[in-house]
Design a protein around this motif. Structure first.
Motif, PDB file in Angstrom:
ATOM      1  N   GLY A   1       0.808  -1.219   0.000  1.00  0.00           N
ATOM      2  CA  GLY A   1       0.000   0.000   0.000  1.00  0.00           C
ATOM      3  C   GLY A   1       0.835   1.261   0.000  1.00  0.00           C
ATOM      4  N   LYS A   2       2.155   1.110  -0.129  1.00  0.00           N
ATOM      5  CA  LYS A   2       3.043   2.281  -0.148  1.00  0.00           C
ATOM      6  C   LYS A   2       3.083   2.845  -1.570  1.00  0.00           C
ATOM      7  CE  LYS A   2       7.831   3.454   1.100  1.00  0.00           C
ATOM      8  NZ  LYS A   2       8.267   3.977  -0.194  1.00  0.00           N
ATOM      9  N   ILE A   3       3.044   4.169  -1.689  1.00  0.00           N
ATOM     10  CA  ILE A   3       3.123   4.761  -3.022  1.00  0.00           C
ATOM     11  C   ILE A   3       4.555   5.211  -3.310  1.00  0.00           C
ATOM     12  CG2 ILE A   3       0.696   5.485  -3.108  1.00  0.00           C
ATOM     13  CD1 ILE A   3       1.704   8.380  -2.588  1.00  0.00           C
TER      14      ILE A   3
ATOM     15  N   VAL B   1      -7.808   9.343 -10.359  1.00  0.00           N
ATOM     16  CA  VAL B   1      -6.600   8.831  -9.704  1.00  0.00           C
ATOM     17  C   VAL B   1      -6.932   8.448  -8.247  1.00  0.00           C
ATOM     18  CG1 VAL B   1      -4.199   9.349  -9.067  1.00  0.00           C
ATOM     19  CG2 VAL B   1      -5.137  10.242 -11.216  1.00  0.00           C
ATOM     20  N   SER B   2      -7.727   9.281  -7.589  1.00  0.00           N
ATOM     21  CA  SER B   2      -8.140   8.987  -6.204  1.00  0.00           C
ATOM     22  C   SER B   2      -8.972   7.712  -6.123  1.00  0.00           C
ATOM     23  CB  SER B   2      -8.981  10.135  -5.637  1.00  0.00           C
ATOM     24  OG  SER B   2      -8.149  11.196  -5.291  1.00  0.00           O
ATOM     25  N   GLN B   3      -9.843   7.515  -7.116  1.00  0.00           N
ATOM     26  CA  GLN B   3     -10.651   6.278  -7.139  1.00  0.00           C
ATOM     27  C   GLN B   3      -9.754   5.049  -7.215  1.00  0.00           C
ATOM     28  OE1 GLN B   3     -13.216   6.358 -10.544  1.00  0.00           O
ATOM     29  NE2 GLN B   3     -14.727   7.696  -9.580  1.00  0.00           N
ATOM     30  N   LEU B   4      -8.747   5.122  -8.062  1.00  0.00           N
ATOM     31  CA  LEU B   4      -7.826   3.984  -8.198  1.00  0.00           C
ATOM     32  C   LEU B   4      -7.079   3.761  -6.882  1.00  0.00           C
ATOM     33  CD1 LEU B   4      -6.384   4.757 -11.748  1.00  0.00           C
ATOM     34  CD2 LEU B   4      -7.902   2.862 -11.155  1.00  0.00           C
ATOM     35  N   PHE B   5      -6.633   4.857  -6.280  1.00  0.00           N
ATOM     36  CA  PHE B   5      -5.931   4.797  -4.999  1.00  0.00           C
ATOM     37  C   PHE B   5      -6.809   4.101  -3.945  1.00  0.00           C
ATOM     38  CE2 PHE B   5      -5.236   6.885  -0.864  1.00  0.00           C
ATOM     39  CZ  PHE B   5      -3.899   6.596  -0.648  1.00  0.00           C
ATOM     40  N   ASP B   6      -8.065   4.533  -3.839  1.00  0.00           N
ATOM     41  CA  ASP B   6      -8.985   3.941  -2.851  1.00  0.00           C
ATOM     42  C   ASP B   6      -9.230   2.466  -3.154  1.00  0.00           C
ATOM     43  OD1 ASP B   6      -9.213   6.399  -1.662  1.00  0.00           O
ATOM     44  OD2 ASP B   6     -11.116   6.908  -2.627  1.00  0.00           O
ATOM     45  N   MET B   7      -9.403   2.160  -4.431  1.00  0.00           N
ATOM     46  CA  MET B   7      -9.715   0.787  -4.836  1.00  0.00           C
ATOM     47  C   MET B   7      -8.548  -0.156  -4.517  1.00  0.00           C
ATOM     48  SD  MET B   7     -10.978  -0.170  -8.639  1.00  0.00           S
ATOM     49  CE  MET B   7      -9.397  -0.435  -9.431  1.00  0.00           C
ATOM     50  N   TYR B   8      -7.330   0.247  -4.862  1.00  0.00           N
ATOM     51  CA  TYR B   8      -6.175  -0.620  -4.621  1.00  0.00           C
ATOM     52  C   TYR B   8      -5.908  -0.765  -3.128  1.00  0.00           C
ATOM     53  CZ  TYR B   8      -5.190  -0.245  -9.611  1.00  0.00           C
ATOM     54  OH  TYR B   8      -5.277  -0.284 -10.970  1.00  0.00           O
ATOM     55  N   ARG B   9      -6.092   0.350  -2.386  1.00  0.00           N
ATOM     56  CA  ARG B   9      -5.855   0.293  -0.943  1.00  0.00           C
ATOM     57  C   ARG B   9      -6.855  -0.650  -0.264  1.00  0.00           C
ATOM     58  NH1 ARG B   9      -5.152   5.257   2.877  1.00  0.00           N
ATOM     59  NH2 ARG B   9      -7.320   5.343   2.285  1.00  0.00           N
ATOM     60  N   GLU B  10      -8.071  -0.589  -0.758  1.00  0.00           N
ATOM     61  CA  GLU B  10      -9.121  -1.450  -0.216  1.00  0.00           C
ATOM     62  C   GLU B  10      -8.760  -2.936  -0.414  1.00  0.00           C
ATOM     63  OE1 GLU B  10     -11.594  -0.513   1.555  1.00  0.00           O
ATOM     64  OE2 GLU B  10     -12.607  -2.469   1.668  1.00  0.00           O
ATOM     65  N   THR B  11      -8.235  -3.264  -1.589  1.00  0.00           N
ATOM     66  CA  THR B  11      -7.893  -4.676  -1.855  1.00  0.00           C
ATOM     67  C   THR B  11      -6.706  -5.114  -0.975  1.00  0.00           C
ATOM     68  OG1 THR B  11      -6.412  -4.180  -3.686  1.00  0.00           O
ATOM     69  CG2 THR B  11      -8.714  -4.593  -4.245  1.00  0.00           C
ATOM     70  N   ILE B  12      -5.873  -4.151  -0.562  1.00  0.00           N
ATOM     71  CA  ILE B  12      -4.750  -4.495   0.313  1.00  0.00           C
ATOM     72  C   ILE B  12      -5.207  -4.606   1.768  1.00  0.00           C
ATOM     73  CG2 ILE B  12      -2.582  -3.598   1.272  1.00  0.00           C
ATOM     74  CD1 ILE B  12      -2.076  -2.496  -1.629  1.00  0.00           C
TER      75      ILE B  12
END
Ligand code: MN3
Length: 211
Positions: A141-143, A196-207
């Protein structure tokens, strides 16, 4: 699986004056379409169980592809993934920076949003020849900012891309000629930070909550 160039959410002149109509038309109708055509042609030649895998999985482990088609699928499959994201994260100018969690995370990781832009630009200018520079998220989850040559995907490095800039000359030469720095400065104006924020939220959620 027969891949297609995704629909554009805006007209080719909608990013003027930052990216001109001519540049967008060639990029969308010719460059991306060419990657998709060649990808589909190569996948036709591969065994069915490979053809049926999601493209992201194939690109993440390109060794599953028979040797004679591997470099082609790496190039055109990566090109299709990279450009499919590219059209999603662009939009007519309306926001200048992200908000909420994404902004907080960028500020924390890079010491402020302006600093992030400066580091991103430096890395994009350092990319020699054709390639991309990315903001991506690793499996924890690190960018971070990464850069890839040619059409290699950040997925190959274990990063899910949130944002990327196409540094091939076809992306800017008609508009900016050799002035890559001017192109990067202009590109910040046409980023769809809500996407970009949607992608960030989506990937973080899966992690945070893996299935
Ligand atoms: Mn391109």
């Amino acid at each position: 699986m027969n891949y297609k160039v995704p629909n554009l959410r805006f007209t080719c002149n909608a990013l003027e004056p930052f990216l001109n109509e001519h540049t967008l038309q060639y990029h969308y109708q010719h460059h991306h379409q060419d990657y998709v055509t060649r990808l589909n042609d190569l996948l036709e030649l591969c065994p069915t169980q490979i053809r049926n895998k999601p493209l992201e999985d194939i690109i993440a482990d390109i060794s599953v592809i028979p040797g004679e088609y591997r470099q082609g699928i790496r190039n055109y499959g990566g090109g299709h993934l990279n450009h499919s994201l590219w059209w999603q994260i662009l939009s007519p100018p309306h926001t200048t920076h992200p908000q909420g969690e994404l902004l907080k995370t960028i500020n924390f990781a890079f010491g402020g949003f302006d600093n992030f832009k400066a580091i991103f630009k430096r890395i994009a200018l350092e990319r020699f020849g054709s390639g991309w520079t990315w903001l991506g998220m690793d499996h924890l989850g690190k960018i971070d900012i990464t850069s890839t040559p040619n059409e290699d995907s950040p997925i190959m490095l274990g990063f899910r891309p949130l944002l990327g800039i196409d540094l091939w000359e076809h992306a800017y030469y008609l508009n900016y000629q050799h002035r890559r720095g001017d192109y990067i400065n202009a590109w910040w104006h046409v980023i769809d930070w809500s996407r970009v924020s949607q992608l960030f939220d989506m990937y973080r959620e899966t992690i945070l909550h893996p299935k």
